[in-house]
Write an enzyme that holds these catalytic residues in place. Structure first.
Site, PDB file in Angstrom:
ATOM      1  N   ARG A   1      -0.983  -9.534  13.048  1.00  0.00           N
ATOM      2  CA  ARG A   1      -1.419  -8.636  12.244  1.00  0.00           C
ATOM      3  C   ARG A   1      -2.535  -8.648  11.240  1.00  0.00           C
ATOM      4  O   ARG A   1      -3.379  -8.079  10.903  1.00  0.00           O
ATOM      5  CB  ARG A   1       0.115  -7.744  11.588  1.00  0.00           C
ATOM      6  CG  ARG A   1       0.853  -7.102  12.859  1.00  0.00           C
ATOM      7  CD  ARG A   1       2.259  -6.612  12.058  1.00  0.00           C
ATOM      8  NE  ARG A   1       2.184  -5.896  10.796  1.00  0.00           N
ATOM      9  CZ  ARG A   1       2.893  -5.421   9.990  1.00  0.00           C
ATOM     10  NH1 ARG A   1       4.364  -6.121  10.100  1.00  0.00           N
ATOM     11  NH2 ARG A   1       2.663  -4.776   9.153  1.00  0.00           N
TER      12      ARG A   1
ATOM     13  N   LYS B   1       0.777  -1.280  -0.017  1.00  0.00           N
ATOM     14  CA  LYS B   1       0.023   0.113   0.152  1.00  0.00           C
ATOM     15  C   LYS B   1       0.817   1.261   0.001  1.00  0.00           C
ATOM     16  O   LYS B   1       0.446   2.322  -0.815  1.00  0.00           O
ATOM     17  CB  LYS B   1      -1.113  -0.013   1.353  1.00  0.00           C
ATOM     18  CG  LYS B   1      -2.124  -0.977   1.203  1.00  0.00           C
ATOM     19  CD  LYS B   1      -3.225  -0.710   2.371  1.00  0.00           C
ATOM     20  CE  LYS B   1      -2.404  -0.688   3.739  1.00  0.00           C
ATOM     21  NZ  LYS B   1      -1.745  -2.039   3.921  1.00  0.00           N
TER      22      LYS B   1
ATOM     23  N   ARG C   1      -9.902   2.968   9.076  1.00  0.00           N
ATOM     24  CA  ARG C   1      -9.174   1.563   9.551  1.00  0.00           C
ATOM     25  C   ARG C   1     -10.360   1.000   9.968  1.00  0.00           C
ATOM     26  O   ARG C   1      -9.942  -0.547  10.104  1.00  0.00           O
ATOM     27  CB  ARG C   1      -8.221   1.995  10.448  1.00  0.00           C
ATOM     28  CG  ARG C   1      -7.334   0.915  11.063  1.00  0.00           C
ATOM     29  CD  ARG C   1      -6.492   1.284  11.862  1.00  0.00           C
ATOM     30  NE  ARG C   1      -5.350   2.213  11.453  1.00  0.00           N
ATOM     31  CZ  ARG C   1      -4.277   1.697  10.615  1.00  0.00           C
ATOM     32  NH1 ARG C   1      -3.926   0.352  10.555  1.00  0.00           N
ATOM     33  NH2 ARG C   1      -3.270   2.709  10.238  1.00  0.00           N
TER      34      ARG C   1
ATOM     35  N   ARG D   1      11.837 -10.177   5.392  1.00  0.00           N
ATOM     36  CA  ARG D   1      12.724  -8.760   5.179  1.00  0.00           C
ATOM     37  C   ARG D   1      13.740  -8.765   6.177  1.00  0.00           C
ATOM     38  O   ARG D   1      13.636  -9.308   7.336  1.00  0.00           O
ATOM     39  CB  ARG D   1      11.837  -7.689   5.385  1.00  0.00           C
ATOM     40  CG  ARG D   1      11.899  -6.198   5.162  1.00  0.00           C
ATOM     41  CD  ARG D   1      11.124  -5.446   5.164  1.00  0.00           C
ATOM     42  NE  ARG D   1       9.800  -5.236   6.289  1.00  0.00           N
ATOM     43  CZ  ARG D   1       8.697  -4.973   6.066  1.00  0.00           C
ATOM     44  NH1 ARG D   1       8.215  -4.293   4.978  1.00  0.00           N
ATOM     45  NH2 ARG D   1       8.038  -5.059   7.330  1.00  0.00           N
TER      46      ARG D   1
ATOM     47  N   ARG E   1      13.234  -7.421  12.172  1.00  0.00           N
ATOM     48  CA  ARG E   1      12.808  -6.764  13.212  1.00  0.00           C
ATOM     49  C   ARG E   1      11.564  -7.644  13.952  1.00  0.00           C
ATOM     50  O   ARG E   1      11.106  -8.463  13.313  1.00  0.00           O
ATOM     51  CB  ARG E   1      11.824  -5.862  12.547  1.00  0.00           C
ATOM     52  CG  ARG E   1      12.621  -4.648  12.070  1.00  0.00           C
ATOM     53  CD  ARG E   1      11.929  -3.309  11.702  1.00  0.00           C
ATOM     54  NE  ARG E   1      10.547  -3.371  11.258  1.00  0.00           N
ATOM     55  CZ  ARG E   1       9.597  -2.703  10.586  1.00  0.00           C
ATOM     56  NH1 ARG E   1       9.961  -1.433  10.880  1.00  0.00           N
ATOM     57  NH2 ARG E   1       8.560  -3.061  10.409  1.00  0.00           N
TER      58      ARG E   1
END
Length: 220
Positions: free
Chosen positions: A172, A13, A88, A127, A161
């Site tokens: 999430r 996004k 949201r 990542r 992370r």
């Protein structure tokens, strides 16, 4: 055009929002930028939001909505805007509709970036970031370093992370499915949702989105 951009974490996004806003010559309004700007400028809304954040609480919808309202009333947003990260949830979507009605305008399209859940996990959990500043980003599958765990550019250590772990990513996604995904059904009842695949090269996704938005506008 006035566009709401939605999609799960890892759908791209942020990348697409910047590209689409530039192509359409409209401002990109992201929740994160709104919070950072209001807090750094020490606006009344920023101080209020910070008081909740410092206490470890979620910022109430009405504060977020007030920030968005203030930003959408800026001169550069007169011809349209692209909302990223807002609304949201359904209550925010309803509040946005009420807000726009008072201004005599409405959302023109809701662009839904669709990506399979396992691809989301693969994108985010793979990542790796460099510990040195500025931090360079790699991916174990899509852009791996020449030497595992070592930044190609500066030789710094690469790390994952905590919020990029597979367990955290899946949590999430659960939050997204529970809180944010219902706004897609909300906007579908208004005939505003345009769904495109967020798989493939970045340029192709951008072009896909522009063509879908163009069709949506022509049909209105």
């Amino acid at each position: 055009m006035r566009i709401v951009l939605v999609g799960p974490p890892g759908a791209g996004k942020g990348t697409q929002a910047v590209r689409l806003a530039e192509k359409l010559a409209i401002p990109h309004i992201s929740t994160g930028d709104l919070f950072r700007a209001n807090i750094s400028q020490q606006t009344e809304l920023g101080k209020l939001a910070k008081s909740y954040m410092d206490a470890g609480n979620l910022v109430p919808d009405e504060v977020t909505i007030a920030m968005a309202k203030d930003r959408m009333e800026q001169p550069d947003a007169e011809g349209g805007f692209l909302l990223d990260g807002f609304p949201r949830n359904v209550s925010q979507a309803e509040a946005l509709d009420e807000l726009l009605v008072t201004e005599g305008i409405k959302v023109d399209a809701v662009l839904d970036l669709e990506v399979p859940e396992e691809e989301v996990v693969k994108r985010i959990a793979g990542r790796r970031l460099c510990r040195n500043e500025p931090s360079h980003v790699f991916h174990v599958t899509y852009s791996p370093p020449k030497k595992e765990g070592v930044c190609d550019i500066c030789g710094g250590e690469l790390y994952q992370r905590d919020d990029d772990s597979e367990e955290t990513v899946r949590k999430r996604l659960e939050v997204y499915h529970t809180q944010t995904e219902p706004i897609i059904d909300y906007y579908k009842t208004q005939g505003l949702v345009v769904t495109i695949s967020s798989l493939g090269p970045v340029d192709e996704i951008t072009q896909r989105a522009l063509e879908a938005l163009k069709r949506e506008k022509a049909e209105q």
